[in-house]
Design a protein around this motif. Sequence first.
Motif, PDB file in Angstrom:
ATOM      1  N   VAL A   1       0.821  -1.212   0.000  1.00 60.33           N
ATOM      2  CA  VAL A   1       0.000   0.000   0.000  1.00 60.33           C
ATOM      3  C   VAL A   1       0.853   1.259   0.000  1.00 60.33           C
ATOM      4  CG1 VAL A   1      -1.630   1.376   1.339  1.00 60.33           C
ATOM      5  CG2 VAL A   1      -2.031  -1.070   1.026  1.00 60.33           C
ATOM      6  N   GLU A   2       1.827   1.341   0.911  1.00 59.95           N
ATOM      7  CA  GLU A   2       2.640   2.556   1.010  1.00 59.95           C
ATOM      8  C   GLU A   2       3.480   2.793  -0.249  1.00 59.95           C
ATOM      9  OE1 GLU A   2       4.725   3.227   4.616  1.00 59.95           O
ATOM     10  OE2 GLU A   2       3.012   2.691   5.874  1.00 59.95           O
ATOM     11  N   PRO A   3       4.166   1.769  -0.785  1.00 63.64           N
ATOM     12  CA  PRO A   3       4.905   2.002  -2.043  1.00 63.64           C
ATOM     13  C   PRO A   3       3.994   2.436  -3.179  1.00 63.64           C
ATOM     14  CG  PRO A   3       5.640  -0.028  -1.003  1.00 63.64           C
ATOM     15  CD  PRO A   3       4.448   0.437  -0.230  1.00 63.64           C
ATOM     16  N   TRP A   4       2.798   1.853  -3.252  1.00 65.75           N
ATOM     17  CA  TRP A   4       1.841   2.237  -4.299  1.00 65.75           C
ATOM     18  C   TRP A   4       1.436   3.697  -4.134  1.00 65.75           C
ATOM     19  CZ3 TRP A   4      -0.333   0.065  -8.645  1.00 65.75           C
ATOM     20  CH2 TRP A   4      -1.457   0.730  -9.163  1.00 65.75           C
ATOM     21  N   PHE A   5       1.188   4.104  -2.895  1.00 69.50           N
ATOM     22  CA  PHE A   5       0.786   5.482  -2.627  1.00 69.50           C
ATOM     23  C   PHE A   5       1.897   6.454  -3.023  1.00 69.50           C
ATOM     24  CE2 PHE A   5       0.927   9.097   0.342  1.00 69.50           C
ATOM     25  CZ  PHE A   5      -0.235   9.741  -0.041  1.00 69.50           C
ATOM     26  N   VAL A   6       3.137   6.119  -2.658  1.00 68.20           N
ATOM     27  CA  VAL A   6       4.267   6.995  -2.987  1.00 68.20           C
ATOM     28  C   VAL A   6       4.402   7.146  -4.497  1.00 68.20           C
ATOM     29  CG1 VAL A   6       6.778   7.214  -2.913  1.00 68.20           C
ATOM     30  CG2 VAL A   6       5.520   6.512  -0.860  1.00 68.20           C
ATOM     31  N   GLU A   7       4.219   6.049  -5.230  1.00 70.29           N
ATOM     32  CA  GLU A   7       4.383   6.072  -6.679  1.00 70.29           C
ATOM     33  C   GLU A   7       3.231   6.781  -7.384  1.00 70.29           C
ATOM     34  OE1 GLU A   7       5.071   2.914 -10.393  1.00 70.29           O
ATOM     35  OE2 GLU A   7       5.069   2.213  -8.309  1.00 70.29           O
ATOM     36  N   HIS A   8       2.019   6.699  -6.787  1.00 72.28           N
ATOM     37  CA  HIS A   8       0.829   7.236  -7.455  1.00 72.28           C
ATOM     38  C   HIS A   8       0.157   8.348  -6.656  1.00 72.28           C
ATOM     39  CE1 HIS A   8       1.293   3.095  -9.027  1.00 72.28           C
ATOM     40  NE2 HIS A   8       0.874   3.608 -10.154  1.00 72.28           N
ATOM     41  N   GLN A   9       0.880   8.983  -5.757  1.00 71.98           N
ATOM     42  CA  GLN A   9       0.227   9.908  -4.841  1.00 71.98           C
ATOM     43  C   GLN A   9      -0.452  11.086  -5.536  1.00 71.98           C
ATOM     44  OE1 GLN A   9       2.805  12.315  -2.199  1.00 71.98           O
ATOM     45  NE2 GLN A   9       4.516  11.172  -3.089  1.00 71.98           N
ATOM     46  N   LEU A  10       0.053  11.488  -6.687  1.00 70.57           N
ATOM     47  CA  LEU A  10      -0.600  12.587  -7.399  1.00 70.57           C
ATOM     48  C   LEU A  10      -2.031  12.219  -7.784  1.00 70.57           C
ATOM     49  CD1 LEU A  10       2.199  14.018  -9.731  1.00 70.57           C
ATOM     50  CD2 LEU A  10       1.325  14.963  -7.582  1.00 70.57           C
ATOM     51  N   ASP A  11      -2.263  10.921  -8.045  1.00 68.68           N
ATOM     52  CA  ASP A  11      -3.611  10.480  -8.398  1.00 68.68           C
ATOM     53  C   ASP A  11      -4.592  10.660  -7.242  1.00 68.68           C
ATOM     54  OD1 ASP A  11      -2.777   9.735 -10.901  1.00 68.68           O
ATOM     55  OD2 ASP A  11      -2.455   7.633 -10.362  1.00 68.68           O
TER      56      ASP A  11
ATOM     57  N   GLU B   1      -6.381   6.202   7.036  1.00 69.88           N
ATOM     58  CA  GLU B   1      -6.929   4.849   7.058  1.00 69.88           C
ATOM     59  C   GLU B   1      -7.930   4.616   5.929  1.00 69.88           C
ATOM     60  OE1 GLU B   1      -6.047   2.124   8.825  1.00 69.88           O
ATOM     61  OE2 GLU B   1      -4.397   3.461   9.345  1.00 69.88           O
ATOM     62  N   LYS B   2      -8.712   5.637   5.613  1.00 70.78           N
ATOM     63  CA  LYS B   2      -9.693   5.504   4.543  1.00 70.78           C
ATOM     64  C   LYS B   2      -9.009   5.263   3.200  1.00 70.78           C
ATOM     65  CE  LYS B   2     -13.587   7.896   2.344  1.00 70.78           C
ATOM     66  NZ  LYS B   2     -14.419   9.140   2.334  1.00 70.78           N
ATOM     67  N   LEU B   3      -7.956   6.040   2.907  1.00 68.95           N
ATOM     68  CA  LEU B   3      -7.245   5.879   1.646  1.00 68.95           C
ATOM     69  C   LEU B   3      -6.459   4.575   1.634  1.00 68.95           C
ATOM     70  CD1 LEU B   3      -6.448   6.884  -1.106  1.00 68.95           C
ATOM     71  CD2 LEU B   3      -4.699   8.321  -0.041  1.00 68.95           C
ATOM     72  N   ARG B   4      -5.907   4.211   2.781  1.00 69.20           N
ATOM     73  CA  ARG B   4      -5.175   2.943   2.879  1.00 69.20           C
ATOM     74  C   ARG B   4      -6.101   1.777   2.511  1.00 69.20           C
ATOM     75  NH1 ARG B   4      -0.490   1.542   5.448  1.00 69.20           N
ATOM     76  NH2 ARG B   4      -0.369   3.623   6.352  1.00 69.20           N
ATOM     77  N   TYR B   5      -7.325   1.813   3.049  1.00 69.77           N
ATOM     78  CA  TYR B   5      -8.292   0.755   2.762  1.00 69.77           C
ATOM     79  C   TYR B   5      -8.669   0.762   1.281  1.00 69.77           C
ATOM     80  CZ  TYR B   5     -12.615  -1.939   2.736  1.00 69.77           C
ATOM     81  OH  TYR B   5     -13.588  -2.861   2.429  1.00 69.77           O
TER      82      TYR B   5
END
Length: 248
Positions: free
Chosen positions: A106-116, A216-220
């Motif tokens: 989840v965290e690596p995906w968020f870092v890579e796509h955080q602009l989305d 938590e909402k975005l993580r889920y």
Amino acid sequence: MSQAITISAQDILHQVKLSCQIPSIVEQIVTRKIIINAAAEAGIKVEAEELQQAADNIRLISKLKTADETWEWLKKNCLSLDDFEEMVYTNVISGKLAQHLFAYKVEPWFVEHQLDYAGAVIYEVVLDDEDLAMELFYALQEGEMSFPEVAHQYIQDTELRRRGGYRGVVRRNEMKPEISAAVFAAKPPQVLKPIVGAKGVYLILVEEVIKPQLDEKLRYQILSDLFQKWMRQKVDEMKATINIAFDT
């Protein structure tokens, strides 16, 4: 006196076929089997407390406050107690499998796509006429009209009109590219120059741009998206091997 009608399991299956629901139901069956098999291979176990909590959540969502209401609900849906327990188990094991497979991604995906996942608080009016949209834009620029006035006059949807066109927080990946480009280049609060899209001409007030945060909402949401993408791929791989057998 009207004659009693008896409906058999075969009648129900036949109606499902006539309603063209077989492909959808087959996909649900395949999905459930994939989840159960993958969880077993991963050695994932479910504790009694987890099942009880999940059962309580289903009753809460279904507004089943008493045992009698629960039994009536089961009867209405043609479910036995064993069926209900299987449904609860599948829900729990699905969530645990998603955690097992993707929690660490989840965290690596968020870092890579955080602009989305950047968001913006916007108000929106969609018009059919570009000339009218430009006229209203200049009226807003000159202070001759307010955005709520424009929304009240030109939005057809009752609830959206009452909210003055308020769309709430909309994430970048939920917007069309031509709209997101303009929204995230804005300096709030700012009314954007009308944008021509597939569904009309968009007149948008950007109230605030919100930087993405992995709460938590975005993580889920990310976990769920990754799991659903994995499930979609697995189901597609299995389609060629599916054999549907009906008793004759």
